[in-house]
Design a protein around this motif. Structure first.
Motif, short mmCIF file in Angstrom:
data_model
loop_
_atom_site.label_atom_id
_atom_site.label_comp_id
_atom_site.label_asym_id
_atom_site.label_seq_id
_atom_site.Cartn_x
_atom_site.Cartn_y
_atom_site.Cartn_z
N THR A 69 -19.21 44.56 -19.55
CA THR A 69 -17.96 45.19 -19.98
C THR A 69 -17.84 45.13 -21.50
N LYS A 70 -17.59 46.28 -22.11
CA LYS A 70 -17.42 46.34 -23.56
C LYS A 70 -15.93 46.35 -23.88
N VAL A 71 -15.51 45.38 -24.69
CA VAL A 71 -14.10 45.26 -25.07
C VAL A 71 -13.89 45.93 -26.43
N ASN A 72 -12.86 46.75 -26.51
CA ASN A 72 -12.50 47.41 -27.77
C ASN A 72 -11.40 46.60 -28.46
N ILE A 73 -11.67 46.16 -29.69
CA ILE A 73 -10.73 45.31 -30.44
C ILE A 73 -10.27 46.07 -31.69
N VAL A 114 -9.12 37.80 -21.72
CA VAL A 114 -10.25 38.02 -22.62
C VAL A 114 -9.90 37.39 -23.96
N LYS A 115 -10.76 36.50 -24.42
CA LYS A 115 -10.51 35.78 -25.67
C LYS A 115 -11.32 36.42 -26.80
N VAL A 116 -10.64 36.72 -27.92
CA VAL A 116 -11.30 37.33 -29.07
C VAL A 116 -11.15 36.40 -30.27
N GLU A 117 -12.27 36.10 -30.93
CA GLU A 117 -12.26 35.23 -32.11
C GLU A 117 -13.06 35.87 -33.24
N MET A 118 -12.58 35.63 -34.46
CA MET A 118 -13.33 36.04 -35.64
C MET A 118 -13.98 34.80 -36.24
N LEU A 119 -15.30 34.82 -36.31
CA LEU A 119 -16.06 33.67 -36.78
C LEU A 119 -16.33 33.79 -38.28
N SER A 129 -4.93 44.51 -31.08
CA SER A 129 -4.99 44.67 -29.63
C SER A 129 -6.43 44.51 -29.15
N LYS A 130 -6.57 44.34 -27.85
CA LYS A 130 -7.88 44.27 -27.20
C LYS A 130 -7.77 44.95 -25.84
N ALA A 131 -8.78 45.68 -25.47
CA ALA A 131 -8.75 46.39 -24.19
C ALA A 131 -10.15 46.35 -23.56
N PRO A 132 -10.25 45.79 -22.34
CA PRO A 132 -9.16 45.23 -21.54
C PRO A 132 -8.75 43.85 -22.05
N ALA A 133 -7.51 43.50 -21.74
CA ALA A 133 -7.00 42.19 -22.16
C ALA A 133 -7.27 41.12 -21.12
N ASN A 134 -7.48 41.54 -19.86
CA ASN A 134 -7.75 40.59 -18.77
C ASN A 134 -8.89 41.12 -17.91
#
Length: 423
Positions: A69-73, A114-119, A129-134
């Motif tokens: 699954t590709k998440v769009n952020i 869905v957890k999004v982090e900037m390293l 936003s992020k899609a999907p979020a769950n």
């Protein structure tokens, strides 16, 4: 002081308007030089802490789909800051954490964020936003089984090329994953392109699990992803048969002729091995005290040296006939036109050809009075398929006369339909 206040309050409206205009112009300048923008980045999901399930014999049935699954952020920041971000996305991490599934059971469906982090210590960025979020996670029992590895050829080898059976670096592989998916797997196959098989060669074959319909099964893992396949070029050689006869027949009998059917066999092996293989030696046949012709059958494979095999299509057995003749015996010749087919099948064509030598025994007067040109007999073709066969001959003889074993050629073919003949 009073004068200062009067000066400050004089034309206050205009002064406030000037301040407002200056503020707006300041923001305009900032936005022109350092505009704020929003950009969308994509990243595949990483599954974290899966051992929370696997340690309890469970797994996510749709783990492979989640990982694909590709998440769009959407990220908001000043344009110059966004321009500095590495487009390879190695600074962005998207994951689903399974650590909260300690109490999950097989059959459950759980929604995880869905957890999004900037390293890399980036600052001044906002994740809009992020899609999907769950992500929905389906829990299932973890299963495994061991299957043999099958190798298939894509294409055909040259007709004149002979190769050994492929030798694999592993003969079996473990299939592991959700129970429903593992149960569907009935075979694990690797494919080799026939055009790559040339001489002695070592190739790699990627392994793929298949179901009963020949469809690849998704969502399972193999213990090894590929195997090494070794093909060895073989030589072909025609080898004569050798058998020794020992002993003395019973009184009043004598040793006649020994025949082997077939007289030679075709074998395949490494050319170096074939070089020293001159003939196939069968066990000795003892005719001590025998008063009748002996017939022995030998399985070729039992007497071949190690590393040598029969060519496909060759006879797997050798029939050996050892004539033991009575003192009163006679050799006659039986021709094809003296024989008829017995137990033929409708729709099949039978052609007897050639002739055969037959030894008959009995009282001297009886066998001497036989006119071999008037003899008749049969060949039993029951159970024989289309092709060329050597079939035993049964002669119609008077009482007191017996015949030894003899064979004659019979060709069997399918009769053409009447409609085919007319066309």
């Amino acid at each position: 002081m009073k004068k200062f206040q009067e000066t400050l309050m004089k034309d206050l409206g205009w002064k406030l308007l000037s301040i407002g205009i200056a503020t707006i112009m300041w923001f305009m300048v900032i936005n022109i030089n350092q505009p704020v923008d929003t950009r969308t980045y994509s990243k595949y999901i990483t599954l974290d802490n899966m051992e929370v399930l696997t340690d309890r014999g469970l797994t996510a049935r749709n783990a492979e789909d989640i990982a694909a699954t590709k998440v769009n952020i959407k990220i908001k920041a000043q344009r110059t800051s966004l321009d500095r971000l590495n487009q390879s996305n190695d600074w962005l991490q998207v994951s689903v954490d399974f650590s909260g599934l300690k109490n999950a059971m097989a059959g459950d469906t759980v929604s995880l964020p869905v957890k999004v982090e900037m390293l890399g210590g980036y600052s001044g960025y906002t994740i809009v936003s992020k899609a999907p979020a769950n992500i929905q996670v389906s829990i299932e029992r973890l299963a495994s089984k061991e299957l043999p590895i099958e190798i298939t050829l894509n294409g055909e080898l040259p007709k004149n090329a002979l190769y050994s059976a492929p030798v694999l670096s592993a003969n079996t592989v473990w299939v592991k994953g959700p129970a429903s998916s593992v149960e569907r797997v009935i075979a694990v196959r690797g494919m080799i392109n026939a055009q790559d098989v040339q001489g002695d060669v070592q190739l790699n074959a990627k392994l793929v699990p298949y179901d009963s319909h020949g469809t690849q099964v998704k969502g399972v893992k193999l213990g090894t992803s590929e195997v090494t396949v070794i093909y060895g070029a073989l030589g072909l050689k025609s080898i004569p048969i050798k058998v020794n006869i020992s002993g003395t027949p019973a009184d009043g009998f004598e040793f006649g002729e020994t025949t082997c059917t077939p007289q030679t066999i075709e074998v395949v092996a490494n050319p170096e091995i074939l070089k020293d293989f001159i003939y196939l030696q069968l066990p000795d046949i003892d005719i001590s005290g025998s008063g009748a012709t002996l017939r022995k059958s030998f399985a070729v494979a039992d007497y071949l040296p190690e590393g040598i095999a029969i060519k496909d299509g060759s006879s797997p057995t050798i029939q050996v006939n050892v004539q033991v003749l009575a003192a009163n015996s006679r050799e006659i010749v039986v021709r094809s036109n003296q024989l008829t087919v017995l137990k033929g099948v409708s729709g099949m064509s039978y052609e007897i050809s050639g002739s055969a030598k037959v030894v008959i025994t009995g009282e001297e007067t009886l066998i001497n009075n036989i006119d071999e040109s008037t003899l008749t007999g049969t060949v039993d073709v029951s159970g024989l398929s289309v092709g060329h066969h050597k079939v035993p001959i049964t002669l119609n003889l008077a009482d007191g006369i017996t015949a030894g074993y003899a064979y004659i050629d019979v060709a069997i073919s399918q009769e053409a339909d009447a409609s085919d003949s007319e066309s």
